[in-house]
Design an enzyme around this catalytic site. Sequence first.
Site, PDB file in Angstrom:
ATOM      1  CG  HIS A 256       0.829 -26.452  79.160  1.00  0.00           C
ATOM      2  ND1 HIS A 256       0.514 -26.255  77.853  1.00  0.00           N
ATOM      3  CD2 HIS A 256       1.710 -25.474  79.463  1.00  0.00           C
ATOM      4  CE1 HIS A 256       1.162 -25.199  77.381  1.00  0.00           C
ATOM      5  NE2 HIS A 256       1.887 -24.699  78.349  1.00  0.00           N
TER       6      HIS A 256
ATOM      7  CB  CYS B 232       6.922 -25.586  75.195  1.00  0.00           C
ATOM      8  SG  CYS B 232       7.011 -23.778  75.286  1.00  0.00           S
TER       9      CYS B 232
ATOM     10  CG  HIS C  93       5.875 -24.632  80.865  1.00  0.00           C
ATOM     11  ND1 HIS C  93       5.921 -25.709  79.997  1.00  0.00           N
ATOM     12  CD2 HIS C  93       5.161 -23.677  80.233  1.00  0.00           C
ATOM     13  CE1 HIS C  93       5.277 -25.406  78.876  1.00  0.00           C
ATOM     14  NE2 HIS C  93       4.798 -24.172  78.996  1.00  0.00           N
TER      15      HIS C  93
ATOM     16  CG  HIS D  47       1.526 -20.613  80.713  1.00  0.00           C
ATOM     17  ND1 HIS D  47       2.573 -19.816  80.318  1.00  0.00           N
ATOM     18  CD2 HIS D  47       1.664 -21.777  80.031  1.00  0.00           C
ATOM     19  CE1 HIS D  47       3.315 -20.462  79.427  1.00  0.00           C
ATOM     20  NE2 HIS D  47       2.781 -21.662  79.239  1.00  0.00           N
TER      21      HIS D  47
ATOM     22  CG  HIS E 213      -4.594 -24.107  90.966  1.00  0.00           C
ATOM     23  ND1 HIS E 213      -5.369 -22.985  90.776  1.00  0.00           N
ATOM     24  CD2 HIS E 213      -3.474 -23.709  91.611  1.00  0.00           C
ATOM     25  CE1 HIS E 213      -4.739 -21.935  91.291  1.00  0.00           C
ATOM     26  NE2 HIS E 213      -3.587 -22.347  91.802  1.00  0.00           N
TER      27      HIS E 213
ATOM     28  CD  GLU F  57       0.928 -20.767  76.421  1.00  0.00           C
ATOM     29  OE1 GLU F  57       2.118 -20.421  76.228  1.00  0.00           O
ATOM     30  OE2 GLU F  57       0.505 -21.898  76.170  1.00  0.00           O
TER      31      GLU F  57
END
EC number: 4.-.-.-
Length: 140
Positions: free
Chosen positions: A27, A38, A42, A44, A82, A125
């Site tokens: 995201h 952010c 990136h 998680h 994914h 996260e």
Amino acid sequence: MSDHAPTVTLPHGTFTIAKRFTFQAGHRLPSLPPEHKCGRQHGHSYEVEVILTSDSLADPGFVTDFGDLHPFKEFIDKELDHRNLHEVLPIEPTSELLAQYLAGWIIDNLEPTVPGELVAVCVHETVSGWARFDVVRPQR
């Protein structure tokens, strides 16, 4: 020596269970400035914890059978795993808003079919960072 544990008085109270689910997703937070880390794409390894409670137990002694939570896992696998969350969710994909969104999904789709009542959803996260959404119910 007895073959059974001693009898005890069972106290009154509430029962609470939790079940964890995992998924991988990327995201970015489009409303952040480009220089904020952010704001860039990136990913998680998300961990979602669902917490349910009940004043009484369904047979054979469950708040909710953990197996009855499988539709939530199917939803996560189909819709979130994914994926780029900012592309598939109707919300900004912060952990806080994701926890609230998942709580809404559970209340709308799962809670009517299983015993127990949703208390909260936690979204991790990272191993050290998480957000929790607590459900507030109207007084009865």
